[in-house]
Design a protein around this motif. Structure first.
Motif, PDB file in Angstrom:
ATOM      1  N   LEU A 107       0.838  -1.214   0.000  1.00  0.00           N
ATOM      2  CA  LEU A 107       0.000   0.000   0.000  1.00  0.00           C
ATOM      3  C   LEU A 107       0.869   1.258   0.000  1.00  0.00           C
ATOM      4  O   LEU A 107       0.527   2.266  -0.616  1.00  0.00           O
ATOM      5  CB  LEU A 107      -0.925   0.000   1.222  1.00  0.00           C
ATOM      6  CG  LEU A 107      -2.033  -1.054   1.188  1.00  0.00           C
ATOM      7  CD1 LEU A 107      -2.759  -1.124   2.525  1.00  0.00           C
ATOM      8  CD2 LEU A 107      -3.035  -0.760   0.071  1.00  0.00           C
ATOM      9  N   ARG A 108       2.006   1.187   0.673  1.00  0.00           N
ATOM     10  CA  ARG A 108       2.931   2.336   0.699  1.00  0.00           C
ATOM     11  C   ARG A 108       3.502   2.577  -0.704  1.00  0.00           C
ATOM     12  O   ARG A 108       3.473   3.707  -1.199  1.00  0.00           O
ATOM     13  CB  ARG A 108       4.070   2.065   1.697  1.00  0.00           C
ATOM     14  CG  ARG A 108       5.056   3.206   1.863  1.00  0.00           C
ATOM     15  CD  ARG A 108       6.255   2.805   2.722  1.00  0.00           C
ATOM     16  NE  ARG A 108       7.048   1.710   2.147  1.00  0.00           N
ATOM     17  CZ  ARG A 108       7.910   1.843   1.143  1.00  0.00           C
ATOM     18  NH1 ARG A 108       8.127   3.015   0.608  1.00  0.00           N
ATOM     19  NH2 ARG A 108       8.568   0.786   0.675  1.00  0.00           N
ATOM     20  N   ARG A 109       3.943   1.482  -1.346  1.00  0.00           N
ATOM     21  CA  ARG A 109       4.626   1.639  -2.642  1.00  0.00           C
ATOM     22  C   ARG A 109       3.667   2.004  -3.766  1.00  0.00           C
ATOM     23  O   ARG A 109       3.954   2.864  -4.576  1.00  0.00           O
ATOM     24  CB  ARG A 109       5.345   0.329  -3.016  1.00  0.00           C
ATOM     25  CG  ARG A 109       6.594   0.055  -2.185  1.00  0.00           C
ATOM     26  CD  ARG A 109       7.324  -1.193  -2.639  1.00  0.00           C
ATOM     27  NE  ARG A 109       6.553  -2.409  -2.419  1.00  0.00           N
ATOM     28  CZ  ARG A 109       5.961  -3.129  -3.364  1.00  0.00           C
ATOM     29  NH1 ARG A 109       6.044  -2.778  -4.621  1.00  0.00           N
ATOM     30  NH2 ARG A 109       5.271  -4.222  -3.063  1.00  0.00           N
ATOM     31  N   LEU A 110       2.512   1.336  -3.786  1.00  0.00           N
ATOM     32  CA  LEU A 110       1.639   1.516  -4.958  1.00  0.00           C
ATOM     33  C   LEU A 110       0.455   2.445  -4.722  1.00  0.00           C
ATOM     34  O   LEU A 110      -0.183   2.859  -5.686  1.00  0.00           O
ATOM     35  CB  LEU A 110       1.134   0.160  -5.465  1.00  0.00           C
ATOM     36  CG  LEU A 110       2.134  -0.488  -6.406  1.00  0.00           C
ATOM     37  CD1 LEU A 110       3.150  -1.308  -5.655  1.00  0.00           C
ATOM     38  CD2 LEU A 110       1.426  -1.343  -7.435  1.00  0.00           C
ATOM     39  N   HIS A 111       0.131   2.730  -3.472  1.00  0.00           N
ATOM     40  CA  HIS A 111      -1.049   3.562  -3.215  1.00  0.00           C
ATOM     41  C   HIS A 111      -0.745   4.729  -2.287  1.00  0.00           C
ATOM     42  O   HIS A 111      -1.670   5.291  -1.690  1.00  0.00           O
ATOM     43  CB  HIS A 111      -2.177   2.696  -2.633  1.00  0.00           C
ATOM     44  CG  HIS A 111      -2.672   1.663  -3.599  1.00  0.00           C
ATOM     45  ND1 HIS A 111      -3.620   1.918  -4.554  1.00  0.00           N
ATOM     46  CD2 HIS A 111      -2.304   0.372  -3.783  1.00  0.00           C
ATOM     47  CE1 HIS A 111      -3.844   0.818  -5.269  1.00  0.00           C
ATOM     48  NE2 HIS A 111      -3.046  -0.129  -4.822  1.00  0.00           N
ATOM     49  N   SER A 112       0.535   5.060  -2.131  1.00  0.00           N
ATOM     50  CA  SER A 112       0.975   6.246  -1.367  1.00  0.00           C
ATOM     51  C   SER A 112       0.488   6.268   0.082  1.00  0.00           C
ATOM     52  O   SER A 112       0.236   7.340   0.635  1.00  0.00           O
ATOM     53  CB  SER A 112       0.499   7.536  -2.049  1.00  0.00           C
ATOM     54  OG  SER A 112       0.807   7.511  -3.408  1.00  0.00           O
ATOM     55  N   PHE A 113       0.317   5.093   0.678  1.00  0.00           N
ATOM     56  CA  PHE A 113      -0.051   5.071   2.100  1.00  0.00           C
ATOM     57  C   PHE A 113       1.174   5.382   2.952  1.00  0.00           C
ATOM     58  O   PHE A 113       2.314   5.098   2.553  1.00  0.00           O
ATOM     59  CB  PHE A 113      -0.592   3.694   2.501  1.00  0.00           C
ATOM     60  CG  PHE A 113      -2.068   3.542   2.275  1.00  0.00           C
ATOM     61  CD1 PHE A 113      -2.956   3.546   3.337  1.00  0.00           C
ATOM     62  CD2 PHE A 113      -2.582   3.403   0.984  1.00  0.00           C
ATOM     63  CE1 PHE A 113      -4.322   3.415   3.126  1.00  0.00           C
ATOM     64  CE2 PHE A 113      -3.942   3.269   0.764  1.00  0.00           C
ATOM     65  CZ  PHE A 113      -4.822   3.276   1.840  1.00  0.00           C
TER      66      PHE A 113
END
Ligand code: PLP
Length: 382
Positions: A107-113
């Motif tokens: 989620l951090r890498r692909l969805h900017s979480f």
């Protein structure tokens, strides 16, 4: 042979296999089929769901069958985070299973979480005050495991979930290791989502479940025929679902008595090993730990070498999580608890089956002592 790797997996229980057998043979229908065989498979699935719901104290419609704990964790983390418009922030801990950590990282890498990793103390315990401080207006999900798979530490989940709810934040817990040992009542725990895996409890590998509080929005990971109320497409593994319900029922029967007996054996083993190997360090919480978990570090040795020594003495165990086995990296759990990489490399996890015979305790203790002494003869550092 003494098998002390129950946290990695367990053998299929006879009663579970018996319950599954009809759905692997004569009752092989697809629950979506509209003929009689399909109806009977759908009925078996319905009953399995109802039995699991009764153990968790929830509605049957709140149970989603998955392919195991990893998928349940992925569905909870990605599914809840992506379905909640509140923001893009998740609170978790550095001692979670890889299924949670890697889902958060995705989620951090692909969805900017943004992911906040709460620190844990030297026993692997999360501080409720630090947890409360980490919660924000844009926090979409908090996820903290009920019991750790490497060191067995049990978190104050009800307290953490209440803090999350006070801010309107959904709370998920990974109960894969806790299942069978602790109460899984979702109301008492106060959680909105809870992951389970069957093979830690005597089902075949590849079945699990996710409890999801009704009306909690969820974005499915698998798209297709819309099974499991659209939350998890794919023809259901009816036999394994029936097996999971049976395994959870068996695990709930006389749980308190069986777990108190197991905790006594664990404590005898811990004190025996600490006395026999004076340099040994107990890892995990001294009291708030799973009844079947005895985990240690033996500074100056190597975890992998102790494993081999123990295997030669007929004892099968692991240095930590089965997923990390074979990787030459110190455990992320032990590092987060403040152990140095050198000490973390010397970890041993004994995860006890609840069938362990009391007579085995002195035998295991002596084997651990002899293994450490054999290594000391080669490498005189302990
Ligand atoms: N979560 C925890 C705490 C675990 O210990 C495990 C398995 O070891 C999992 C999740 C993954 O479960 P499964 O093996 O069913 O994918």
């Amino acid at each position: 042979m003494i098998y002390l790797d129950s946290a990695a997996t367990t053998p299929v229980r006879r009663e579970v296999l018996d319950e599954m057998w009809p759905y692997l043979t004569a009752e092989f229908g697809n629950p979506s089929s509209s003929h009689e065989l399909g109806h009977r498979a759908a009925e078996a699935l319905k009953q399995a769901r109802a039995k699991i719901a009764a153990i968790l104290g929830c509605r049957a419609s709140e149970i989603t069958f998955t392919s195991g704990g990893t998928e349940a964790d992925n569905l909870a983390v990605k599914g809840i985070a992506l379905a909640t418009p509140r923001g893009r922030h998740i609170v978790t801990t550095p001692i979670e299973h890889e299924a949670i950590l890697a889902s958060c990282d995705y989620l951090r890498r692909l969805h900017s979480f943004e992911i906040t990793m709460l620190p844990v103390d030297r026993f692997g315990m999360v501080s409720p005050a630090a947890f409360a401080d980490a919660l924000r207006d844009d926090t979409t999900l908090a996820t903290v495991m009920l019991a750790n798979n490497e060191v067995g530490t049990i978190q104050p989940i009800a307290e953490l979930a209440a803090l999350a709810h006070a801010r309107g934040i959904p709370f998920h817990t990974d109960a894969v290791q806790a299942a069978g040992a602790l109460d899984l009542n979702v109301t008492a725990l106060g959680v909105d989502a809870l992951s389970l895996s069957g093979h830690k409890l005597g089902t075949p590998k590849g079945i699990g479940a996710l409890y999801l509080r009704s009306r909690l929005p969820i974005e499915p990971l698998l798209h297709g025929g819309g099974q499991e109320r659209g939350r998890r497409s794919g023809t259901e593994n009816v036999a394994a679902a029936v097996g999971l319900a049976k395994a959870l029922e068996l695990a709930a029967t006389d749980r308190a008595d069986r777990m108190s007996r197991l905790a006594d054996l664990r404590d005898a083993l811990i004190s025996g090993i600490l006395a026999a190997v004076p340099t040994a360090i107990l890892t995990g919480h001294p009291t708030d730990r799973l009844p079947g978990n005895a985990s240690f570090c033996f500074p100056g040795t190597s975890g992998e070498a102790i494993l081999l020594q123990l295997e030669e003495r007929g004892i099968l165990c692991s240095s930590g999580s089965a997923c990390a086995a074979g990787r030459d990296e110190p455990s992320h759990v032990l590092l987060a608890m403040g152990l140095s990489p050198e000490v973390a490399q010397t970890a041993l996890r004994l995860s006890l089956p609840d069938t362990l015979a009391p007579e085995s305790v002195p035998e295991i203790t002596l084997a651990v002592r002899d293994a450490c002494e054999a290594l000391r003869a080669v490498e005189p550092r302990i």
